[in-house]
Design a protein around this motif. Structure first.
Motif, mmCIF file in Angstrom:
data_model
loop_
_atom_site.group_PDB
_atom_site.id
_atom_site.type_symbol
_atom_site.label_atom_id
_atom_site.label_comp_id
_atom_site.label_asym_id
_atom_site.label_seq_id
_atom_site.Cartn_x
_atom_site.Cartn_y
_atom_site.Cartn_z
ATOM 1 N N GLY A 62 0.782 -1.224 0.000
ATOM 2 C CA GLY A 62 0.000 0.000 0.000
ATOM 3 C C GLY A 62 0.814 1.275 0.000
ATOM 4 O O GLY A 62 0.266 2.365 0.168
ATOM 5 N N ARG A 63 2.129 1.172 -0.212
ATOM 6 C CA ARG A 63 2.963 2.369 -0.276
ATOM 7 C C ARG A 63 2.848 3.025 -1.646
ATOM 8 O O ARG A 63 2.665 2.336 -2.652
ATOM 9 C CB ARG A 63 4.428 1.999 -0.001
ATOM 10 C CG ARG A 63 4.689 1.581 1.442
ATOM 11 C CD ARG A 63 6.082 1.019 1.619
ATOM 12 N NE ARG A 63 6.206 -0.295 1.026
ATOM 13 C CZ ARG A 63 6.779 -1.349 1.618
ATOM 14 N NH1 ARG A 63 7.296 -1.225 2.828
ATOM 15 N NH2 ARG A 63 6.862 -2.511 0.992
ATOM 16 N N VAL A 104 14.047 3.041 -7.158
ATOM 17 C CA VAL A 104 12.707 3.008 -6.574
ATOM 18 C C VAL A 104 12.564 4.159 -5.583
ATOM 19 O O VAL A 104 13.438 4.381 -4.749
ATOM 20 C CB VAL A 104 12.445 1.665 -5.856
ATOM 21 C CG1 VAL A 104 11.077 1.670 -5.175
ATOM 22 C CG2 VAL A 104 12.541 0.509 -6.853
ATOM 23 N N ILE A 105 11.465 4.882 -5.704
ATOM 24 C CA ILE A 105 11.177 6.036 -4.852
ATOM 25 C C ILE A 105 9.964 5.718 -3.994
ATOM 26 O O ILE A 105 8.947 5.221 -4.501
ATOM 27 C CB ILE A 105 10.862 7.280 -5.701
ATOM 28 C CG1 ILE A 105 12.023 7.618 -6.634
ATOM 29 C CG2 ILE A 105 10.505 8.469 -4.815
ATOM 30 C CD1 ILE A 105 11.632 8.544 -7.769
ATOM 31 N N GLU A 106 10.045 6.012 -2.697
ATOM 32 C CA GLU A 106 8.851 5.962 -1.852
ATOM 33 C C GLU A 106 8.390 7.394 -1.632
ATOM 34 O O GLU A 106 9.134 8.240 -1.141
ATOM 35 C CB GLU A 106 9.122 5.286 -0.515
ATOM 36 C CG GLU A 106 7.863 5.181 0.336
ATOM 37 C CD GLU A 106 8.057 4.387 1.628
ATOM 38 O OE1 GLU A 106 7.070 4.232 2.376
ATOM 39 O OE2 GLU A 106 9.189 3.926 1.872
ATOM 40 N N PHE A 107 7.141 7.675 -2.008
ATOM 41 C CA PHE A 107 6.579 9.016 -1.877
ATOM 42 C C PHE A 107 5.777 9.143 -0.587
ATOM 43 O O PHE A 107 5.248 8.162 -0.057
ATOM 44 C CB PHE A 107 5.666 9.333 -3.059
ATOM 45 C CG PHE A 107 6.407 9.631 -4.340
ATOM 46 C CD1 PHE A 107 7.117 10.808 -4.484
ATOM 47 C CD2 PHE A 107 6.379 8.724 -5.390
ATOM 48 C CE1 PHE A 107 7.795 11.083 -5.666
ATOM 49 C CE2 PHE A 107 7.053 8.992 -6.572
ATOM 50 C CZ PHE A 107 7.758 10.184 -6.707
ATOM 51 N N ASP A 108 5.687 10.377 -0.114
ATOM 52 C CA ASP A 108 4.819 10.720 1.001
ATOM 53 C C ASP A 108 3.407 10.874 0.437
ATOM 54 O O ASP A 108 3.120 11.811 -0.312
ATOM 55 C CB ASP A 108 5.295 12.032 1.621
ATOM 56 C CG ASP A 108 4.481 12.444 2.840
ATOM 57 O OD1 ASP A 108 3.320 12.004 2.969
ATOM 58 O OD2 ASP A 108 5.000 13.226 3.652
ATOM 59 N N GLY A 214 10.788 -5.906 -0.465
ATOM 60 C CA GLY A 214 10.858 -4.560 0.083
ATOM 61 C C GLY A 214 9.980 -3.585 -0.668
ATOM 62 O O GLY A 214 9.009 -3.964 -1.337
ATOM 63 N N VAL A 215 10.314 -2.311 -0.586
ATOM 64 C CA VAL A 215 9.514 -1.250 -1.192
ATOM 65 C C VAL A 215 9.419 -1.465 -2.704
ATOM 66 O O VAL A 215 10.414 -1.664 -3.374
ATOM 67 C CB VAL A 215 10.111 0.139 -0.895
ATOM 68 C CG1 VAL A 215 9.294 1.239 -1.584
ATOM 69 C CG2 VAL A 215 10.161 0.387 0.602
ATOM 70 N N GLY A 216 8.204 -1.430 -3.217
ATOM 71 C CA GLY A 216 7.967 -1.605 -4.633
ATOM 72 C C GLY A 216 7.503 -2.996 -5.020
ATOM 73 O O GLY A 216 7.015 -3.190 -6.141
ATOM 74 N N THR A 217 7.632 -3.980 -4.132
ATOM 75 C CA THR A 217 7.207 -5.338 -4.444
ATOM 76 C C THR A 217 5.708 -5.368 -4.739
ATOM 77 O O THR A 217 4.915 -4.814 -4.003
ATOM 78 C CB THR A 217 7.516 -6.285 -3.276
ATOM 79 O OG1 THR A 217 8.911 -6.243 -2.992
ATOM 80 C CG2 THR A 217 7.103 -7.716 -3.605
ATOM 81 N N GLY A 218 5.340 -6.002 -5.840
ATOM 82 C CA GLY A 218 3.940 -6.068 -6.227
ATOM 83 C C GLY A 218 3.411 -4.764 -6.804
ATOM 84 O O GLY A 218 2.211 -4.495 -6.744
ATOM 85 N N PHE A 219 4.299 -3.971 -7.399
ATOM 86 C CA PHE A 219 3.923 -2.655 -7.912
ATOM 87 C C PHE A 219 2.873 -2.733 -9.002
ATOM 88 O O PHE A 219 2.925 -3.566 -9.896
ATOM 89 C CB PHE A 219 5.168 -1.947 -8.473
ATOM 90 C CG PHE A 219 4.896 -0.622 -9.116
ATOM 91 C CD1 PHE A 219 4.831 0.533 -8.348
ATOM 92 C CD2 PHE A 219 4.682 -0.524 -10.485
ATOM 93 C CE1 PHE A 219 4.573 1.765 -8.940
ATOM 94 C CE2 PHE A 219 4.432 0.695 -11.081
ATOM 95 C CZ PHE A 219 4.373 1.845 -10.306
ATOM 96 N N THR A 220 1.886 -1.841 -8.928
ATOM 97 C CA THR A 220 0.895 -1.662 -9.989
ATOM 98 C C THR A 220 0.793 -0.172 -10.276
ATOM 99 O O THR A 220 0.840 0.653 -9.361
ATOM 100 C CB THR A 220 -0.492 -2.208 -9.610
ATOM 101 O OG1 THR A 220 -0.934 -1.593 -8.390
ATOM 102 C CG2 THR A 220 -0.443 -3.713 -9.421
ATOM 103 N N VAL A 221 0.633 0.164 -11.559
ATOM 104 C CA VAL A 221 0.582 1.579 -11.935
ATOM 105 C C VAL A 221 -0.737 2.194 -11.502
ATOM 106 O O VAL A 221 -1.753 1.523 -11.352
ATOM 107 C CB VAL A 221 0.757 1.752 -13.456
ATOM 108 C CG1 VAL A 221 2.116 1.227 -13.903
ATOM 109 C CG2 VAL A 221 -0.360 1.085 -14.229
ATOM 110 N N THR A 222 -0.703 3.518 -11.288
ATOM 111 C CA THR A 222 -1.917 4.262 -10.992
ATOM 112 C C THR A 222 -2.843 4.216 -12.202
ATOM 113 O O THR A 222 -2.427 4.525 -13.325
ATOM 114 C CB THR A 222 -1.586 5.717 -10.652
ATOM 115 O OG1 THR A 222 -0.884 5.744 -9.411
ATOM 116 C CG2 THR A 222 -2.837 6.570 -10.544
ATOM 117 N N GLY A 223 -4.099 3.813 -11.983
ATOM 118 C CA GLY A 223 -5.038 3.685 -13.088
ATOM 119 C C GLY A 223 -5.897 4.924 -13.264
ATOM 120 O O GLY A 223 -5.838 5.860 -12.509
#
Length: 223
Positions: A62-63, A104-108, A214-223
């Protein structure tokens, strides 16, 4: 000669309380998506590079996560929106892989509004690059929307060569076939906008992220 496409940044980021903690309620929200210009700074906020965001979306935890070219920064570097520098640091690079040249970037989430359309590129999913003589396009913070013929994986597996015009600052720009994200801009050969562009295929990037966890695992693009 293969040339990377970072552009030296001149704008420092106001830290504005850092990432993920102590965010001021009045801080402006940056709208970011694949093709947005991003400012990269070190942990003190000192400007390093200007690059382009490949894509933004959610991981399995959910990040809010973004991807850009790996040579744009290293873990711990801060990310700002080029068009809205007053927003300060809105994300942080959490991993960078030199071999495949992605980061990989984690955004606020409280300071970034994700979008699937920037300029003339809309991203609705991910897939494989076109093959010769197909046409693909990219959106970059320097040269905007440009298209060109696809040569395919000429010299390296998992990297596709095209005749798309790219220049410094376009690093990380999304390469699309229609509305399908297929890769990112990483470099050009010889002369900008004349020598072929080369970029890592997006499925290769996502597979590598998933293997590492870690961060980004299971990434899906914004639809």
């Amino acid at each position: 000669m293969l040339k990377k496409l970072v552009l030296v940044a001149t704008t420092a980021l106001a830290l504005a309380g850092g990432i993920g903690a102590g965010t001021a309620s009045a801080a402006p929200v940056a709208v970011l998506g694949g093709g947005s210009g991003v400012l990269v700074a070190d942990s003190t906020g000192k400007g390093k590079f200007d690059c382009t965001l490949t894509t933004i979306g959610n991981d399995a935890a959910g990040r809010l996560v973004g991807i850009t070219a790996g040579h744009c920064g290293v873990p711990g570097d801060l990310i700002g929106a080029e068009y809205l520098p007053d927003a300060g640091a809105v994300g942080r690079i959490v991993s960078s892989v030199p071999g495949l040249d992605y980061a990989v970037i984690e955004f606020d989430r409280g300071r970034v509004a994700p979008t699937n359309r920037v300029g003339n590129v809309t991203i609705t999913g991910v897939g494989a690059p076109s093959t010769f003589p197909g046409i693909m396009c990219k959106e970059g913070r320097t040269t905007g929307n440009t298209c060109g013929i696809t040569y395919g994986e000429l010299f390296q597996n998992d990297r596709t060569y095209t005749q798309i015009c790219v220049q410094q600052g376009d690093s990380g720009g999304p390469v699309v076939a229609g509305t399908t994200l297929v890769g990112m801009v990483n470099a050009y050969l010889g002369i900008p906008c004349i020598g072929p562009e080369v970029g890592t295929n997006i499925q290769t990037v996502l597979d590598d992220i998933n293997r590492g966890g870690g961060v980004g695992t299971g990434f899906t693009v914004t639809g």
